[in-house]
Design a protein around this motif. Structure first.
Motif, PDB file in Angstrom:
ATOM      1  N   TYR B 222       0.833  -1.390  -0.136  1.00  0.00           N
ATOM      2  CA  TYR B 222       0.037   0.045  -0.071  1.00  0.00           C
ATOM      3  C   TYR B 222       0.855   1.335  -0.171  1.00  0.00           C
ATOM      4  O   TYR B 222       0.439   2.225  -0.314  1.00  0.00           O
ATOM      5  N   HIS B 223       2.149   1.067   0.358  1.00  0.00           N
ATOM      6  CA  HIS B 223       3.007   2.444   0.426  1.00  0.00           C
ATOM      7  C   HIS B 223       4.247   2.403  -0.463  1.00  0.00           C
ATOM      8  O   HIS B 223       4.355   3.561  -0.962  1.00  0.00           O
ATOM      9  N   ALA B 224       4.780   1.349  -0.438  1.00  0.00           N
ATOM     10  CA  ALA B 224       6.143   1.636  -0.989  1.00  0.00           C
ATOM     11  C   ALA B 224       6.162   0.949  -2.621  1.00  0.00           C
ATOM     12  O   ALA B 224       6.975   1.436  -3.393  1.00  0.00           O
ATOM     13  N   PHE B 225       5.159   0.242  -3.032  1.00  0.00           N
ATOM     14  CA  PHE B 225       5.357  -0.338  -4.242  1.00  0.00           C
ATOM     15  C   PHE B 225       5.490   0.706  -5.329  1.00  0.00           C
ATOM     16  O   PHE B 225       6.253   0.713  -6.142  1.00  0.00           O
ATOM     17  N   ARG B 226       4.299   1.293  -5.325  1.00  0.00           N
ATOM     18  CA  ARG B 226       4.103   2.357  -6.347  1.00  0.00           C
ATOM     19  C   ARG B 226       5.264   3.464  -6.369  1.00  0.00           C
ATOM     20  O   ARG B 226       5.944   3.680  -7.683  1.00  0.00           O
ATOM     21  N   PRO B 227       5.925   4.383  -5.534  1.00  0.00           N
ATOM     22  CA  PRO B 227       6.753   5.031  -5.584  1.00  0.00           C
ATOM     23  C   PRO B 227       8.036   4.021  -5.928  1.00  0.00           C
ATOM     24  O   PRO B 227       9.156   4.973  -6.712  1.00  0.00           O
ATOM     25  N   ALA B 228       8.605   3.138  -5.499  1.00  0.00           N
ATOM     26  CA  ALA B 228       9.702   2.287  -6.067  1.00  0.00           C
ATOM     27  C   ALA B 228       9.451   1.915  -7.645  1.00  0.00           C
ATOM     28  O   ALA B 228      10.620   1.645  -8.071  1.00  0.00           O
ATOM     29  N   MET B 229       8.372   2.088  -8.081  1.00  0.00           N
ATOM     30  CA  MET B 229       8.301   1.716  -9.517  1.00  0.00           C
ATOM     31  C   MET B 229       8.628   2.873 -10.277  1.00  0.00           C
ATOM     32  O   MET B 229       8.835   2.627 -11.700  1.00  0.00           O
ATOM     33  N   LEU B 230       8.677   4.082  -9.655  1.00  0.00           N
ATOM     34  CA  LEU B 230       9.066   5.233 -10.498  1.00  0.00           C
ATOM     35  C   LEU B 230       9.952   5.397 -11.445  1.00  0.00           C
ATOM     36  O   LEU B 230      10.165   5.661 -12.455  1.00  0.00           O
ATOM     37  N   PRO B 231      11.244   5.084 -10.806  1.00  0.00           N
ATOM     38  CA  PRO B 231      12.518   4.968 -11.608  1.00  0.00           C
ATOM     39  C   PRO B 231      12.313   3.881 -12.773  1.00  0.00           C
ATOM     40  O   PRO B 231      13.049   4.283 -13.749  1.00  0.00           O
ATOM     41  N   LEU B 232      11.682   2.907 -12.396  1.00  0.00           N
ATOM     42  CA  LEU B 232      11.592   2.054 -13.448  1.00  0.00           C
ATOM     43  C   LEU B 232      10.850   2.349 -14.496  1.00  0.00           C
ATOM     44  O   LEU B 232      11.121   2.220 -15.956  1.00  0.00           O
TER      45      LEU B 232
END
Lengths: 591, 307
Positions: B222-232
């Motif tokens: 709910y918190h980390a996945f989305r922001p972690a995908m941004l550089p990708l």
């Protein structure tokens, strides 16, 4: 029987000689409010994180933290999660960083309810909405769907408090909850905390560097310095009879408005050095969906004399920093004139003559960000000499003398900025600005990032330079206690406009603008016997993109009448004070 | 958003022109011409052919003529495959290149993200070291080494899969080219995901989520996945480009009749218009995919979307 019992808590980090926290013991009873006061690096935040089980993996922790007789030190995440949110909750300092920028406000709060099964899944949204209402968010249905960046700092901190209270905890830990906020918003948040605590009966552990915040909000307190507790007791007792030198120093350097300020009398034989006439600044905002004009500074006029300090005070969005940058020529202006030593300056610094640039210097808020990380202290301080006095040979000696003047040991001259403390770095920035003996220095929040004692030293340093060379200072700040201490005159700004321009004593003794009065009211007094303000200034600063019609302050002003929303009040003189308020003649805002 | 997309497309035009100009000059700077061969043509015949293809005009004239054609969607006739236009040749080869490229990206995303997430959440364990180690190999071994090695192992020695695309009619002929093409991307995406998630897990807002008593899995979900995908997402643009260029080698090694293989044969044949046509096509693809990626980024990051 204490609810939270900390015993001999010691926190060490590998590679650091002294422990971050050493042998800390204290207890918090049900419903009690306890303050921890200390400067940066005193270990107060580390202690709070240890209680929450949030210290990084490389921290070595010993001692005991017992909550309701259960040991939390060394407990696994599954055990800690039984306590987090439902028994202990925490509010962090910077609500922008502490809220997830990618998740809607409502979803962040709802997740807490769902994770802990605090209510039926289909009730979670309604419960969240109720909490957003309770912490005073206007239009909670809309904020539920908003992302954190769409909220103001004060609203974000209300959301953080709401998130912490969702699980109806027995203990609320608040770590510098208002440090990142404007003073009127700080008053609102502290007021909200007091209200909610009266209602929920939660115990409060309040961590702050600000004695004013402790005085009005905590029954008991203790003082920390370099990881150790120095003294503890009831707040009244510690304030009245401090045992430790540290607490005495904190009290001496505590920002207070009641201290005797500068007389406000202009120095003898003051010639106008810098004249700012009808200066206005605006920015173009928005990329994805069209552009808008952000009116940062509406026409402002101000004259500074030789050896005079003028403080420019206001909250975020008041335009004080834009004003400073426009004077120095760092940002383009819409209109107006800057006259320096009798000559009108071109608006852009790149088109100004060498001599006007050397005589008009600036010190920025964040010394570490404004010093070149690849240069040593000696070359940073010597750079203005290399640019402006390349003919002279004795640069090294001048740099050495300058460093001594700002109280920096000679061995620091070979260091890089990141090897300096905040106070040392700001001294370097000031040395760089003063080495050419300028006529005017503009300090933009130059002491905002510094602890109380260091702040006092830096202010004394500037005053000494003024007495020595007749330096004129424009001091941009949000801190009224600093204003009280160092300025001859004060310019109060709100949404880019002048509210009041007055001599120091006149402003603090007899404020004439309702906003000035509200600002003075909002400063928490470092006196446990003073009643905390129970009716903080309502609302927040309006959007600069869509300023209200008429006086920009009228939506928040308790004295507003029809005329205030009809037309913008023109600045007019009352005695020696210039005020822009329709009701300046009739209102008596004296203390 | 629409205005932004439109501005980006307009902005791509000078980029494409520059790419065409450079490719045009490089093709013409290469020694020899399209109709040179061991058998020397009689001068008058060669002259006739060159006139027919406007090769007798000055370089600027030829460039102007070519650009005029590109604007109309006409990439000119192929010099070698006399019965086909360049547009027809490319159109015929696109499906197989696209299929392999899209499958490679998909495979890289699925495997790379999963491996990266596991490595980040099991940081400094054997699992993490295994992932980072394999990823290091995947990044450092070039496709032209890796692809023949796979043929040697899986086709020649184990005989599990066909060595060449033309060696089978089933889906198994796609497997080796897709894996070869995806391998460096898997490695890079795994490393990127790992670093990015570790970074996000150290952020203040994840600390808040921990303080709120959320389980690690909930925090990631709910918190980390989305922001972690941004550089990708930012990397997807370069990834598409790398897969396109990688396809040139992979298609050659496995004998896939795609756009990439045409590029190599056309270069060897000095088939000016075909080389140029494929270059223009590749450049347009990269520009277009980068635009898609930027719009996707704006969509995922609310701070860009809602101002």
């Amino acid at each position: 029987m204490a609810l939270l019992d900390v015993e001999n808590l010691t926190i060490r980090y590998a590679g650091s000689a002294s422990p971050a926290v050493e042998n800390l013991s204290f207890a918090l009873a049900r419903g009690e409010s306890l303050g921890i006061v200390g400067e940066s690096g005193s270990g107060k935040t580390q202690a709070a994180l240890a209680i929450m089980g949030l210290l990084p993996a490389n921290a070595k922790i010993s001692g005991s933290v017992r909550f309701d007789d259960a040991e939390l030190i060394g407990a696994g995440a599954a055990v800690l999660n039984q306590y987090r949110a439902r028994r202990i909750a925490m509010v962090f300092q910077d609500p922008m960083a502490a809220l997830n920028p990618y998740v809607r406000i409502g979803d962040q709060l709802r997740r807490i309810l769902l994770e802990h099964k605090l209510c039926a899944a289909d009730e979670a949204s309604a419960r969240t909405l109720l909490m957003l209402k309770k912490v005073g968010l206007p239009d909670p249905e809309r904020q539920y769907r908003a992302f954190p960046h769409q909220l103001s700092g004060g609203m974000r901190q209300r959301v953080m408090i709401g998130a912490a209270l969702l699980g109806e905890p027995d203990v609320l830990i608040a770590d510098e909850p208002t440090t990142a906020l404007d003073v009127t918003v700080q008053a609102q948040i502290l007021y909200l905390l007091r209200q909610l605590r009266a209602e929920t009966k939660a115990a409060l552990l309040l961590i702050t560097h600000d004695l004013g915040v402790i005085a009005g909000n905590c029954e008991r307190m203790f003082v920390m310095d370099r990881g150790e507790m120095l003294e503890e007791g009831t707040t009244r007792q510690v304030f009245a009879t401090p045992d430790s030198d540290k607490m005495r120093a904190l009290l001496t350097n505590a920002p207070t408005l009641s201290a005797i300020g500068m007389s406000g009398a202009l120095p003898e034989g003051g010639d106008p050095v810098l004249d700012i006439s009808e200066l206005s600044v605006s920015f173009s905002e928005g990329r994805l969906r069209g552009r808008e004009r952000l009116l940062a500074v509406r026409p402002i006029s101000l004259t500074i004399q030789k050896a005079e300090t003028v403080a420019v005070v206001g909250e975020s969005g008041s335009g004080k920093t834009s004003l400073a940058r426009a004077i120095v020529g760092l940002i383009p202006i819409d209109s107006g004139r800057v006259t320096f030593l009798g000559k009108q300056l071109p608006a852009a610094v790149s088109r100004r003559r060498h001599d006007s640039r050397r005589d008009l210097q600036m010190v920025f808020q964040d010394p570490l960000a404004s010093l070149n990380p690849a240069m040593r202290v000696s070359s940073i301080v010597g750079e203005p000499l290399r640019v402006h006095e390349s003919g002279r040979k004795n640069h090294a000696a001048l740099v050495e003398a300058m460093l001594e003047q700002v109280g920096l040991a000679p061995e620091l001259s070979q260091r890089y900025p990141h090897e300096l403390s905040g106070g040392q770095a700001q001294r370097v920035a000031i040395a760089r600005a003063l080495i050419l003996k300028p006529k005017v220095v503009i300090c933009d929040e130059a002491v905002a990032a510094l602890d109380g004692t260091v702040r006092s030293e830096i202010l004394l340093l500037l005053q000494a330079a003024q007495q020595r060379t007749g330096l004129s200072i424009i001091f941009i700040t949000h801190d009224l206690a600093v204003v009280r201490q160092i300025s001859h005159r004060v310019l109060v700004m709100y949404m880019g406009r002048l509210c009041e321009l007055a001599a120091n004593n006149a402003l603090f003794g007899r404020p004439r603008h309702p906003y000035t009065r509200a600002l003075l009211n909002a400063v928490p007094s470092p006196d446990p016997n003073a009643e905390p303000a129970n009716a903080p200034l309502p609302g927040e600063v309006s959007s600069l993109l869509r300023p209200p019609a008429g006086c920009p302050f009228h939506p928040r002003c308790q004295h507003a009448v029809g005329a205030c929303s009809a037309s913008v009040p023109e600045p007019a003189a009352y005695g020696g004070t210039i005020v822009a308020c329709h009701r300046a003649t009739e209102l008596d805002l004296r203390y | 958003m629409l205005r932004y997309a439109f501005a980006r497309i307009l902005g791509a035009i000078p980029t494409l022109l520059l790419v065409i100009a450079i490719a045009f000059l490089m093709v013409h700077a290469a020694p020899g011409g399209p109709f040179d061969s061991e058998r020397v043509l009689p001068p008058d015949i060669k002259e006739n052919i060159e006139r027919a293809y406007h090769l007798d005009e000055t370089l600027p004239q030829q460039f102007y003529r070519y650009i005029k054609g590109v604007v109309r969607g006409d990439l000119g006739p192929s010099y070698r495959y006399r019965d086909f236009s360049v547009s027809e040749l490319i159109a015929g080869a696109i499906p197989v290149t696209m299929r392999i490229g899209a499958l490679a990206i998909l495979l890289a995303l699925i495997v790379g993200i999963s491996a990266g997430l596991i490595a980040a959440l099991r940081r400094n364990t054997v699992l993490d070291r295994l992932v980072t180690g394999i990823a290091m190999i995947g990044i450092s071994v070039p496709v032209f080494v890796f692809a023949p090695l796979m043929v040697l192992v899986f086709a020649v020695t184990l005989k599990w899969l066909p060595a060449s695309y033309t060696g089978s009619d089933g889906a198994d002929r796609l497997l080796l080219p897709v894996i070869a093409l995806a391998m460096p991307q898997i490695a890079f995406i795994a490393r990127l995901t790992r670093a990015s998630l570790i970074d996000v897990m150290n952020s203040d807002y994840v600390r808040t989520a921990k303080a709120q008593g959320l389980k690690t899995l909930s925090i990631v979900r709910y918190h980390a996945f989305r922001p972690a995908m941004l550089p990708l997402i930012s990397y997807l643009g370069p990834a598409f480009a790398a897969v396109l260029t990688g396809s040139v080698v992979v298609e050659h090694v496995f004998g896939v009749p795609g756009v990439g293989r045409f590029l190599i044969t056309a270069s060897a044949n000095r088939d000016y218009t075909l080389v140029l046509g494929i270059t223009v096509f590749y450049a347009a693809m990269v520009v277009f995919l980068n635009l898609v990626v930027d719009l996707l980024y704006a969509f995922v990051d609310p701070r860009v979307r809602t101002r």
